[in-house]
Design an enzyme around this catalytic site. Structure first.
Site, PDB file in Angstrom:
ATOM      1  N   GLU A  80       2.346  -0.829   4.701  1.00 15.48           N
ATOM      2  CA  GLU A  80       2.045   0.541   4.304  1.00 15.48           C
ATOM      3  C   GLU A  80       3.360   1.302   4.100  1.00 15.48           C
ATOM      4  O   GLU A  80       4.258   1.232   4.938  1.00 15.48           O
ATOM      5  CB  GLU A  80       1.209   1.243   5.380  1.00 15.48           C
ATOM      6  CG  GLU A  80      -0.220   0.758   5.488  1.00 15.48           C
ATOM      7  CD  GLU A  80      -1.140   1.389   4.456  1.00 15.48           C
ATOM      8  OE1 GLU A  80      -0.643   2.181   3.635  1.00 15.48           O
ATOM      9  OE2 GLU A  80      -2.348   1.074   4.470  1.00 15.48           O
ATOM     10  N   HIS A 108      -2.692  -3.022  -3.357  1.00 16.80           N
ATOM     11  CA  HIS A 108      -4.059  -2.819  -2.892  1.00 16.80           C
ATOM     12  C   HIS A 108      -5.016  -2.664  -4.076  1.00 16.80           C
ATOM     13  O   HIS A 108      -6.151  -3.140  -4.050  1.00 16.80           O
ATOM     14  CB  HIS A 108      -4.113  -1.583  -1.987  1.00 16.80           C
ATOM     15  CG  HIS A 108      -5.309  -1.550  -1.087  1.00 16.80           C
ATOM     16  ND1 HIS A 108      -5.560  -0.518  -0.230  1.00 16.80           N
ATOM     17  CD2 HIS A 108      -6.319  -2.429  -0.900  1.00 16.80           C
ATOM     18  CE1 HIS A 108      -6.673  -0.749   0.446  1.00 16.80           C
ATOM     19  NE2 HIS A 108      -7.152  -1.910   0.055  1.00 16.80           N
ATOM     20  N   HIS A 127       0.833  -1.190   0.000  1.00 19.16           N
ATOM     21  CA  HIS A 127       0.000   0.000   0.000  1.00 19.16           C
ATOM     22  C   HIS A 127       0.877   1.252   0.000  1.00 19.16           C
ATOM     23  O   HIS A 127       2.006   1.215   0.477  1.00 19.16           O
ATOM     24  CB  HIS A 127      -0.852   0.087   1.281  1.00 19.16           C
ATOM     25  CG  HIS A 127      -1.665  -1.112   1.604  1.00 19.16           C
ATOM     26  ND1 HIS A 127      -3.021  -1.174   1.376  1.00 19.16           N
ATOM     27  CD2 HIS A 127      -1.332  -2.308   2.186  1.00 19.16           C
ATOM     28  CE1 HIS A 127      -3.490  -2.339   1.792  1.00 19.16           C
ATOM     29  NE2 HIS A 127      -2.480  -3.051   2.296  1.00 19.16           N
ATOM     30  N   ASP A 158      -3.651   2.380  -4.995  1.00 19.95           N
ATOM     31  CA  ASP A 158      -2.315   2.246  -4.428  1.00 19.95           C
ATOM     32  C   ASP A 158      -1.789   0.817  -4.645  1.00 19.95           C
ATOM     33  O   ASP A 158      -2.578  -0.118  -4.743  1.00 19.95           O
ATOM     34  CB  ASP A 158      -2.310   2.613  -2.936  1.00 19.95           C
ATOM     35  CG  ASP A 158      -3.254   1.774  -2.087  1.00 19.95           C
ATOM     36  OD1 ASP A 158      -4.442   1.656  -2.445  1.00 19.95           O
ATOM     37  OD2 ASP A 158      -2.810   1.235  -1.051  1.00 19.95           O
ATOM     38  N   THR A 172       0.419   5.163   1.710  1.00 22.86           N
ATOM     39  CA  THR A 172      -0.442   5.757   2.736  1.00 22.86           C
ATOM     40  C   THR A 172      -1.249   6.927   2.202  1.00 22.86           C
ATOM     41  O   THR A 172      -2.328   7.229   2.730  1.00 22.86           O
ATOM     42  CB  THR A 172       0.407   6.268   3.908  1.00 22.86           C
ATOM     43  OG1 THR A 172       1.315   7.268   3.430  1.00 22.86           O
ATOM     44  CG2 THR A 172       1.190   5.122   4.552  1.00 22.86           C
TER      45      THR A 172
END
Length: 824
Positions: free
Chosen positions: A119, A181, A47, A191, A49
Site C-alpha cells: 500500500e 489492484h 495499491h 488503484d 491507499t
C-alpha cells in the site's frame, strides 16, 4: 483414567510448544527434500491507499479492518509523524494479508493466498455525477470524475528498493505478475491509478512493459484493419485479465480496458478498444507469451481475410442494372454450365438489354433460350441497346452469353431493373368495392385519402378521395375545402422508419459500412453506461433493446422528469445516447419504440457524416428520380397547399394538451410527431418524412425488384432478404419491417396477404404493404387525424377519422387483395 487424559494433553502441549526446536520423541521425522514444490507467493500487487497516512494506519492495522504486507508513507503528509520516510511492515510475507479481495490474474482467483500487497499513500480526489439518471457506481464509469496526483519520488525510491528485495526472495513473481489492484479487480478498483510510474519501475527491473518497435509494428497493422472485439478480449484474457469473450463492448470490457490503459497507456484512459490499445496488448504478448501471440495473430489473419471477402462481395463497383456483367465472366467455376449465365427479373413484353463491346466482334446472346437477332460484328467501344419485349416473361428470366470472339475480348452486358408503367385506367372498374368504401367514408365525414396499387410492375390503381384540408386554424369547416389530389404530399409518420431509415441502413449494409450484429457502441462510441454496451444494432431494429415506447422529450411534464426535457436537437441527441433509461432488459420482449429508430437515425448520420435528410434525399431518392420525398419540405421551397393537413389545432388535441412552444394551428407541411418537430428539428429516424403515392410506388417497386430500379441499385438483394426475413421467435417482425407472418397482423395486412408480405404503418394514417409472392405493393395515404377530437367517459381522446374503416388500414387492404384475386 482422568490422570491418563490429563497427562496425554500435557504431552501434546509440550510437543506443540517445542515444534521447530526439537522433534517429539514419539514422531520420528527425517528430512528427505523433494524437488517438486513451488513458492506460495506468485504475485506482487500495488495499491494506493486513497487516504492519508494516519487514516491508512487505522484502516490497515486496527482490528476489524483490511491489511497489506507493507505500507509506504508520503512526504509532506501532515499526519505522518516522522521526518524521514520509512517502510512499515504490517504483515509477515509468509502470512496472508487482506489486500486483494475478490480478484483474478492469469487463471488464479482470490489472490490474497498467493500475493504480497504494498500500500502506497496517495490520495486522488473523486466525485460522482449527482445528476446522473444511472445510479450504478463503478470505478471507471462515465458518472465519476477523479483527479489523480503524482506520486512522491521518495516513495518510489523506497518502493523500487522494497520490490527488488521481495523479488529476490520470491522467484515465482515473473514480470507479468507484478500488477495493480485495478488489474486484478477492474470492476471494483482503480488503484494505483494512471499516475503510477509503471514504466519507471520497469526500467528498474520491476514488472512488464512492451518494446516500442513491436508496439509500432502492431499499431501500423491494426490501423489498416482493427482486430474485432472478441479477439482483443481473448488477448487480454491471455495476458491475465478476468474478461470473457463476448464480442461486444460490455461493462466488463470497459472496466478491463480502462485498467489496462491505466497500466500500459496512461496517457489515454478511455475504456475503448482502439488500434493503439490492441497493439499494446499484442506487443506485451509478443514479448512475454510469444506462442500465444502467434496463435492469436493467426486468428486475426483468418478473421481479416474472412471480413475482406465478405466486404468485397458487398463493395463491388455500383451496378447500373440488375445485370451489369462482363462476359466471359472473370471468376469461373469448374462446373462449366454455371459460367456465363445470369438471372434477371422482367415482365412479359418488357425489358431492354444494353451491350458495350470491349474489343469483341461477335457473341451469341440468349434470353430464355432464344438467341437474340442483333447486328454483328460489333464496333469496339460502341453501345448497343435492344428491346427484349419478344423474349421476356413475367418473373425470372435467363440470360446466357456464348462464343465471345475473338478470344481475349469481352462484352459488357447490362439489363436494367424493371420500371413502373401506369396502366391504372385499364383496371379502373376492378376496384369498385374499394372506391365505394372510401367514398362512403368521405361522405360520412372522413377527410381524405390517396390509394395506389402496383401489380407485376404496373400501376393498376391510382385514385384520390375527399379533401386534403377541411378545417381552418380555429377548427371551423372551410367554406371551400381543398380537394385531395394524386400528387398531394403526406406526412407518412412511422413509415419514415422504413422508407428513410431502413433504406439507408440497407444501403450501408450493402456497402460494407454497417454490420447489424455489432454493438451500437461500435458506431456510436458515446453510447455507453447502464448496459448500453451490450445492445446490438439488431436489437434496435427488432425493438428488443429494452426501451419504452417513447420519451416525450418535448415537454418538461414527461414521465422521466425535467432532466429528459429537450427542445434542442443536439441536447436530444445526447439524452438519447446516455440518458434515456431502459424499461426492461435486453431481449426480454419486443416493445415497439420510437427511441430505437431515433438512435438508428443518429447511427446513419455518424456512419455517413451527413444529416439523415441529406443522405437519403441525395444518395437514395435523387438517383431514383424522386423529388417529392423529403424532410422539412417547407424549408425547401414547398408550399403548404401541396400537403394533406393533419391535426386541426397543432398538437393540442383540441385544446386538451399544453406545453412550451406548442403549435395551435392546422399542421400542413410540418411533421406532426412532437418528438421529431420540437426535439429533433424535423429530422428523425422514426418520423419526419413526407412523400406522395407516386414516389412511394417507385420505392415499392425498388423493393419488389430486390434492391434496384432502372439502372440504379440501392442495396443488394441478399441484404433485403436479411432485413425482411422473419425473426426467430416472432415471424410478424423482420429487421424493422412488420410482416404479415401467419395472420398476426391482419389489422394491417388483411387476411389475404402471403406470409412473406411486409410493410409498415404511420400514426397520421398511412400504410404500406409489399407482397413479393403476388408481386404487389399497396400504398394507402390518409389524413385521418385531420378530424375532430372526441373524449370518452374515461378521459381518453380519439380522432373521429380513426373510427372509419378507411382509417383502420386492414379493410381497404383486404378489398384491394380481393379485387386482384377475383380479377385473376
Amino acid at each position: 483414567m482422568k490422570k491418563l487424559i490429563v497427562n496425554w494433553q500435557r504431552f501434546v502441549l509440550i510437543c506443540t510448544l517445542t515444534v521447530g526446536i526439537v522433534s517429539c520423541a514419539t514422531l520420528p521425522i527425517n528430512a528427505l527434500p523433494s524437488h517438486n514444490f513451488g513458492h506460495r507467493v506468485k504475485f506482487l500487487v500495488m495499491h494506493f491507499t486513497a487516504i492519508d497516512y494516519q487514516n491508512s494506519v487505522d484502516a490497515l492495522v486496527d482490528e476489524g479492518g483490511l491489511s497489506a504486507h507493507y505500507l509506504i508513507p508520503e512526504s509532506n503528509d501532515a499526519s505522518y509523524p516522522h521526518s524521514s520516510l520509512e517502510i512499515l511492515k504490517l504483515v509477515d510475507e509468509n502470512k496472508r494479508a487482506w489486500h486483494a479481495g475478490n480478484s483474478f490474474w492469469q487463471g488464479r482467483s482470490e489472490l490474497n493466498d498467493s500475493s504480497i500487497g504494498i500500500e502506497i499513500v496517495n490520495v486522488p480526489e473523486c466525485h460522482w455525477d449527482k445528476q446522473a439518471t444511472n445510479k450504478t457506481k463503478t470505478e471507471h464509469g462515465d458518472n465519476r470524475l477523479c483527479v489523480f496526483p503524482d506520486y512522491d519520488p521518495k516513495q518510489i525510491e523506497l518502493l523500487i528498493a522494497l520490490s527488488k528485495d521481495i523479488l529476490q526472495r520470491n522467484p515465482d513473481i515473473s514480470p507479468t505478475r507484478i500488477v495493480g489492484h485495478s488489474d486484478i479487480a477492474p470492476a471494483r478498483k482503480n488503484d494505483p491509478g494512471p499516475r503510477f510510474p509503471w514504466h519507471e519501475l520497469y526500467k528498474a527491473g520491476i514488472g512488464a512493459w512492451y518494446d516500442n518497435d513491436t508496439l509500432d509494428e502492431y499499431w501500423q497493422r491494426f490501423t489498416q484493419y482493427q482486430p474485432n472485439i472478441g479477439l482483443v478480449q481473448s488477448a487480454l484474457r491471455t495476458y491475465g485479465y478476468d474478461i470473457l469473450e463476448t464480442g461486444i463492448v460490455d461493462d466488463q470490457t470497459h472496466d478491463v480496458v480502462s485498467a489496462f490503459q491505466m497500466h500500459f497507456l496512461p496517457w489515454q484512459v478511455t475504456g475503448q478498444i482502439d488500434s493503439k490499445t490492441a497493439a499494446a496488448v499484442f506487443a506485451l504478448l509478443d514479448k512475454y507469451f510469444a506462442y500465444n501471440a502467434k496463435t492469436l495473430m493467426a486468428r486475426y489473419i483468418a478473421e481479416q481475410s474472412s471480413v475482406a471477402t465478405n466486404e468485397a462481395s458487398f463493395q463491388d463497383i455500383p451496378k447500373h442494372g440488375q445485370v451489369d456483367q462482363v462476359f466471359p465472366m472473370q471468376e469461373r467455376s469448374t462446373r462449366v454450365l454455371v459460367n456465363d449465365r445470369e438471372r434477371f427479373k422482367s415482365y412479359q413484353g418488357r425489358g431492354d438489354i444494353i451491350i458495350n463491346s470491349l474489343n469483341a466482334k461477335q457473341a451469341d446472346i440468349y434470353v430464355n433460350g432464344q438467341k437474340l437477332n442483333i447486328t454483328q460484328p460489333f464496333a469496339n467501344d460502341e453501345r448497343y441497346q435492344y428491346s427484349l419485349k419478344r423474349r421476356t416473361q413475367d418473373g425470372i428470366n435467363a440470360l446466357r452469353v456464348d462464343n465471345v470472339l475473338p478470344k481475349g475480348s469481352n462484352l459488357q452486358v447490362t439489363i436494367p431493373f424493371p420500371r413502373l408503367v401506369d396502366n391504372s385506367a385499364k383496371y379502373q372498374t376492378r376496384f369498385k368495392q374499394v372506391d365505394a368504401l372510401i367514398e362512403q367514408d368521405v361522405a360520412d365525414d372522413f377527410p381524405g385519402a390517396v390509394l395506389l396499387v402496383v401489380k407485376d410492375g404496373q400501376i393498376i390503381k391510382r385514385s384520390a378521395y375527399g379533401y386534403a384540408r377541411k378545417y381552418d386554424d380555429s377548427g371551423e369547416l372551410l367554406s371551400q375545402p381543398a380537394k385531395m389530389r394524386i400528387d398531394t404530399l403526406f406526412d407518412i409518420a412511422s413509415n419514415t422508419k422504413m422508407f428513410a431509415t431502413n433504406l439507408a441502413l440497407m444501403k450501408l449494409t450493402s456497402e460494407g459500412k454497417l454490420n447489424v450484429n455489432l454493438a451500437i457502441q461500435h458506431y456510436l462510441p458515446d453510447y455507453k453506461g447502464a448496459g448500453r454496451e451490450t445492445r446490438l444494432v439488431r436489437d434496435l431494429l427488432t425493438h428488443t433493446a429494452g426501451y419504452a415506447p417513447q420519451v416525450r422529450f418535448f415537454t418538461s411534464d414527461n414521465e422521466l422528469g425535467k432532466s429528459l426535457y429537450s427542445q434542442d436537437a443536439k441536447r436530444t441527441d445526447q439524452l438519447l445516447l446516455n440518458r434515456v433509461p431502459f424499461a426492461m432488459g435486453r431481449n426480454v420482449k419486443a416493445v415497439y419504440s420510437d427511441t430505437d429508430y431515433m438512435l438508428l437515425g443518429m447511427l446513419v448520420e455518424r456512419i455517413t457524416g451527413m444529416g439523415l435528410d441529406a443522405y437519403v434525399e441525395h444518395q437514395i431518392y435523387r438517383p431514383l428520380g424522386l423529388s417529392n420525398t423529403l424532410f422539412n419540405p417547407l424549408r425547401k421551397g414547398r408550399a403548404k397547399g401541396e400537403f394533406a393537413a393533419t391535426e386541426i389545432q397543432g398538437n393540442s388535441r383540441g385544446g386538451r394538451v399544453s406545453f412550451d412552444n406548442m403549435r395551435q394551428y392546422v399542421l400542413q407541411g410540418e411533421v406532426h410527431d412532437e418528438k421529431a418537430f420540437y426535439s429533433l428539428d424535423g429530422v428523425a429516424g422514426h418520423a419526419g418524412l413526407f412523400s406522395t403515392v407516386d414516389d412511394l410506388a417507385v420505392l415499392g417497386q425498388l423493393l419488389l425488384n430486390g434492391g434496384g430500379y432502372g439502372q440504379t441499385e440501392v442495396f443488394k438483394e441478399a441484404v433485403l432478404q436479411q432485413f425482411i426475413k422473419p425473426e426467430e421467435h416472432d415471424d410478424s417482425f423482420g429487421l424493422g419491417w412488420r410482416r404479415a407472418g401467419h395472420g398476426q397482423n391482419k389489422w394491417h395486412f388483411g387476411p389475404y396477404a402471403s406470409a412473406q408480405a411486409y410493410g409498415h404503418t404511420g400514426w397520421t394514417g398511412t400504410v404500406s404493404v409489399i407482397d413479393p409472392e403476388y408481386d404487389l405493393a399497396i400504398f394507402l395515404l390518409t389524413n385521418a387525424r385531420h378530424s375532430k377530437v372526441q373524449e370518452d367517459d374515461n378521459g381518453h381522446v380519439a380522432f373521429e377519422g380513426k373510427s372509419f374503416e378507411t382509417g383502420k388500414y386492414g379493410s381497404v387492404i383486404s378489398l384491394v387483395y380481393e379485387a386482384i384475386l377475383n380479377g385473376e
